[in-house]
Design an enzyme around this catalytic site. Structure first.
Site, PDB file in Angstrom:
ATOM      1  N   GLU A 147      -6.672  -7.916  -0.706  1.00 26.29           N
ATOM      2  CA  GLU A 147      -7.175  -7.951   0.674  1.00 26.29           C
ATOM      3  C   GLU A 147      -8.666  -7.677   0.697  1.00 26.29           C
ATOM      4  O   GLU A 147      -9.095  -6.540   0.527  1.00 26.29           O
ATOM      5  CB  GLU A 147      -6.464  -6.901   1.551  1.00 26.29           C
ATOM      6  CG  GLU A 147      -5.016  -7.199   1.808  1.00 26.29           C
ATOM      7  CD  GLU A 147      -4.335  -6.148   2.700  1.00 26.29           C
ATOM      8  OE1 GLU A 147      -5.030  -5.480   3.486  1.00 26.29           O
ATOM      9  OE2 GLU A 147      -3.114  -6.003   2.581  1.00 26.29           O
ATOM     10  N   GLU A 183       0.828  -1.216   0.000  1.00 35.31           N
ATOM     11  CA  GLU A 183       0.000   0.000   0.000  1.00 35.31           C
ATOM     12  C   GLU A 183       0.857   1.258   0.000  1.00 35.31           C
ATOM     13  O   GLU A 183       0.664   2.156   0.833  1.00 35.31           O
ATOM     14  CB  GLU A 183      -0.944  -0.007   1.206  1.00 35.31           C
ATOM     15  CG  GLU A 183      -1.940  -1.149   1.162  1.00 35.31           C
ATOM     16  CD  GLU A 183      -3.113  -0.949   2.117  1.00 35.31           C
ATOM     17  OE1 GLU A 183      -2.926  -0.314   3.154  1.00 35.31           O
ATOM     18  OE2 GLU A 183      -4.207  -1.453   1.803  1.00 35.31           O
TER      19      GLU A 183
HETATM   20  C1  GAL Z   1      -4.316  -2.883   4.978  1.00 33.81           C
HETATM   21  C2  GAL Z   1      -2.902  -3.415   5.119  1.00 33.81           C
HETATM   22  C3  GAL Z   1      -2.896  -4.703   5.911  1.00 33.81           C
HETATM   23  C4  GAL Z   1      -3.697  -4.536   7.167  1.00 33.81           C
HETATM   24  C5  GAL Z   1      -5.095  -4.083   6.829  1.00 33.81           C
HETATM   25  C6  GAL Z   1      -5.986  -3.846   8.024  1.00 33.81           C
HETATM   26  O1  GAL Z   1      -4.338  -1.567   4.612  1.00 33.81           O
HETATM   27  O2  GAL Z   1      -2.342  -3.633   3.859  1.00 33.81           O
HETATM   28  O3  GAL Z   1      -1.585  -5.069   6.194  1.00 33.81           O
HETATM   29  O4  GAL Z   1      -3.066  -3.614   7.966  1.00 33.81           O
HETATM   30  O5  GAL Z   1      -5.032  -2.857   6.178  1.00 33.81           O
HETATM   31  O6  GAL Z   1      -6.131  -4.989   8.753  1.00 33.81           O
END
Ligand code: GAL
Length: 730
Positions: free
Chosen positions: A259, A190
């Site tokens: 994600e 990110e």
């Molecule tokens: C995303 C990040 C992950 C984790 C997630 C929240 O932005 O890439 O590593 O932090 O948020 O759980």
């Protein structure tokens, strides 16, 4: 060259030909093995719809891995995604650790044995609510370093670690072209928003790390998540609760979702977030209906932040409301509802990889997305209305679509699945006591003063991490205040007000060895101020401030600059002279608790001191007891709700920070409606209760008899009520 070739004999020419073909096949197979086009990741030249789930290896134990991987397989996933945790692997610069739950190679080999692929997110910045976002604490102290920007010392260290990991994977033959399971890699994490904030140095850094990653010749596609400035051939991917509207910046790259947050993390002092299964399923179906071809659940199994691996104010549990709970048990109805979804999507795979979806409006808020070609036909019928169930007619047939749902028709005829109709078993989990009380002994830790046990004295307040290097959560700040017998407050029977400003995270204030009070911050506001009347007398008064870190920040531009600890000002009001500024007087320091110096959490350390009858409701106490492993194989936890804050060890290993005194503030809704756009604030549970009361005790850390359980308590709980529970489903 041609002349030389002509001079060779037939046999030699034949050999040359074979060699040429061999080299050609080798070179092209590096790319042909796993590559991509605009539709999908291609494995051995076949486009694939890939379903993936995150399991972070250090958040469970090697003994749990095979079962977690089996559950991923059973739930029809194709890929397991994990970050690589730099600070776990290189806790001291140049000294690597790849054992126990940091045995990355073993984890990847287990996944291969389980019949799944791996997506390796090397980072090495990982965020992940992990201490310092995965960076080792020593990295902050490399001269001239600036994190995640165009900075040579940082780039050198990042390159060394990234190279080490890629080379290790190659040496173990773990990339797909070598016969291994790794099909994808990730560099950074990110970085988009940070690049935007930093401007030119950010852009330079992006160029550099992209080239650096590509130069490692991993032989699998690299991805970068949440960053639009991704150079070819790296693939930019989406992270979020929904990603149907996302498209990669450049044509020719597949639409990937790295994600899909299955829930959210818990922070100490906050409620426990959960995400209804129907909404997770809806988001997935919506993504695939809109041309997506790779989706990863973050997290499939969240697990536990053992030791001090949790990020700032993040709870020890990293359960995440994932389809597999912290203890490794399926969470119903999520687990089965998503498994059924995966089966339905798999039935559509051929149609999906062979054509682009055609969209038809079926109503004001309803759509049909249809993949149709010679290879097959699959339809997704969607109702985006968050309130109303709707009847639609499509292809001459009528379908009832519940609010906020998608129906899947893998042959364009029969609906096999709807995201809002849950047919999963009604299974719940519960915690049942198996050890109802332990027989404790206690050891009272010291409250050091400026003239005792200090390791360092200066006329300055120092930032905490600069003193501790994160080797302990605790830093003592100590100073003396000499007061005259003529002080007016003494005559009035009153007390002066001590004010201490701290950058965070928790502060316990002692004067003359007596606890005066404590204050603590939160993730949103780590800074704290203690301001309260404190008992003082004529002569020397000893002030001892215990500053406690609760994990290091894991996100934010240049987060290595964030401070913690008592940075001042510190002053005393209500004296004859008015206010006395203590900020610039002599301060003495001591890193860590005495009990830590003595290694009281271990069998050898704890046997070297005298333990007494259990203290009650007293601060800074170590408790120890022995217990036999409860029978059976059910996962175990400690119910710590009678305690305040501290840390717990089993047989010398830390199961993490306990902090049952952090009570969840916020607005909860235990029966949250699945329909409508989800955010991490929408569905919250356990308001008014401890953010975390159960602490996972891995079975594999226990021996049959005589396990040593040690608790360090900062605030003063009552250990009499600590119990051990087992987790079962019914
Ligand atoms: C995303 C990040 C992950 C984790 C997630 C929240 O932005 O890439 O590593 O932090 O948020 O759980």
């Amino acid at each position: 060259m041609w002349e030389k070739l002509k001079m060779l004999g037939v046999k030699q020419k034949y050999l040359m030909m074979i060699l040429f073909v061999f080299v050609f096949v080798m070179v092209s197979s590096v790319h042909a093995n796993v590559w991509y086009d605009y539709k999908a990741i291609k494995i051995n030249d076949q486009r694939r719809i890939l379903l993936s789930g995150s399991i972070h290896y250090p958040r469970s134990t090697p003994e749990m891995w095979p079962d977690l991987i089996n559950k991923a397989k059973d739930s029809e996933l194709d890929v397991i995604q994990t970050y690589v945790f730099w600070n776990g692997h290189e806790p001291t610069e140049g000294k690597y650790y790849f054992e126990g739950n940091y045995d990355l190679v073993k984890f990847i080999k287990e996944i291969q044995q389980g019949g799944l692929y791996v997506h390796l997110r090397i980072g090495p910045f990982v965020c992940a609510e992990w201490n310092f976002g995965g960076f080792p604490a020593w990295l902050k102290f490399v001269p001239g370093i600036e994190f995640r920007t165009d900075n040579q010392p940082f780039k050198d260290k990042m390159q060394t670690f990234t190279t080490k990991i890629v080379e290790m994977m190659k040496a173990e033959k773990l990339f797909h072209w070598q016969g291994g399971p790794i099909i994808l890699a990730q560099i950074e994490n990110e970085y988009g928003p940070v690049e935007w904030e930093l401007g030119q140095p950010g852009r330079e850094y992006t160029k550099w790390f992209s080239q650096m990653a590509l130069g490692l010749n991993a032989g699998v596609p690299w991805i970068m998540c949440k960053q639009q400035t991704t150079p070819d051939p790296i693939i930019d991917t989406c992270n979020g609760f929904y990603c149907e509207g996302f498209w990669p910046e450049h044509k020719g790259k597949p639409k990937m979702w790295t994600e899909n947050w299955t829930g959210w993390y818990t922070e100490y002092g906050g409620p426990v977030p959960y995400r209804p299964a129907e909404d997770v399923a809806f988001s997935v179906a919506r993504f695939f209906a809109n041309g997506g071809s790779y989706m990863n659940y973050y997290m499939f199994h969240g697990g536990t932040n053992f030791g001090n691996t949790a990020g700032r104010f993040v709870s020890t549990s990293y359960d995440y409301d994932a389809p597999v709970d912290e203890y490794g048990l399926p969470r119903e109805p999520k687990y089965t509802h998503l498994k059924n979804l995966h089966k339905a999507i798999k039935m559509c795979e051929q149609a999906m990889v062979s054509s682009d979806a055609q969209l038809t409006n079926l109503g004001s808020n309803q759509e049909a997305h249809v993949y149709s070609s010679k290879s097959g036909c699959a339809a997704f019928l969607a109702n985006y209305d968050p309130k109303w169930s709707v009847k639609v007619t499509w292809s001459g047939m009528e379908f009832e679509l519940p609010a906020w749902s998608i129906s899947i028709l893998p042959d364009c005829k029969k609906e096999v699945y709807n995201t809002a109709r849950v047919s999963a078993p009604k299974v719940h989990s519960k915690m049942t006591p198996v050890i109802n009380g332990f027989s404790w002994q206690s050891y009272i830790d010291q409250t050091p003063t400026a003239d005792s046990g200090s390791s360092f004295t200066e006329k300055k307040l120092y930032e905490q991490l600069n003193m501790t290097w994160d080797k302990s959560d605790y830093l003592w700040y100590m100073t003396d205040v000499v007061l005259d017998g003529n002080e007016g407050f003494l005559k009035r029977g009153d007390a002066p007000v001590l004010t201490v400003h701290s950058a965070g995270h928790v502060l316990h204030v002692f004067v003359n060895g007596q606890l005066q009070g404590h204050v603590y911050g939160s993730l949103a506001k780590p800074q704290i101020t203690f301001s309260q009347k404190v008992k003082m007398s004529a002569g020397v008064n000893r002030i001892s401030l215990l500053s406690v870190a609760v994990g290091l920040a894991n996100v934010g531009a240049r987060f290595e600059k964030y401070n913690q600890g008592v940075l001042g000002p510190v002053n005393l009001q209500g004296l004859n002279e008015g206010t006395r500024d203590l900020t610039w007087q002599h301060w003495s320091y001591k890193v860590g608790m005495k009990g830590e110096d003595l290694w009281l959490h271990t069998a050898s350390g704890s046997s070297k001191v005298e333990w007494g009858a259990p203290a009650q409701k007293q601060p800074l106490v170590w408790y120890k007891t022995f217990f036999d492993a409860p029978a059976g194989n059910d996962p175990l936890a400690l119910d710590m709700s009678s305690m305040g804050k501290g840390q717990v060890w089993i047989n010398g290993k830390s199961i993490g920070r306990h902090w049952a005194a952090a009570i969840a503030k916020g607005k909860c809704d235990d029966n949250c409606n699945y329909a409508g756009t989800y955010t991490e604030f929408k569905c919250l549970a356990d308001c008014g209760k401890p953010s975390q009361k159960w602490y996972h005790v891995p079975r594999s850390w226990l021996q049959q008899k005589g396990n040593l359980l040690v608790v360090f308590e900062e605030w003063g709980g009552d250990p009499k009520w600590i119990s051990m529970v087992k987790r079962t489903v019914y």
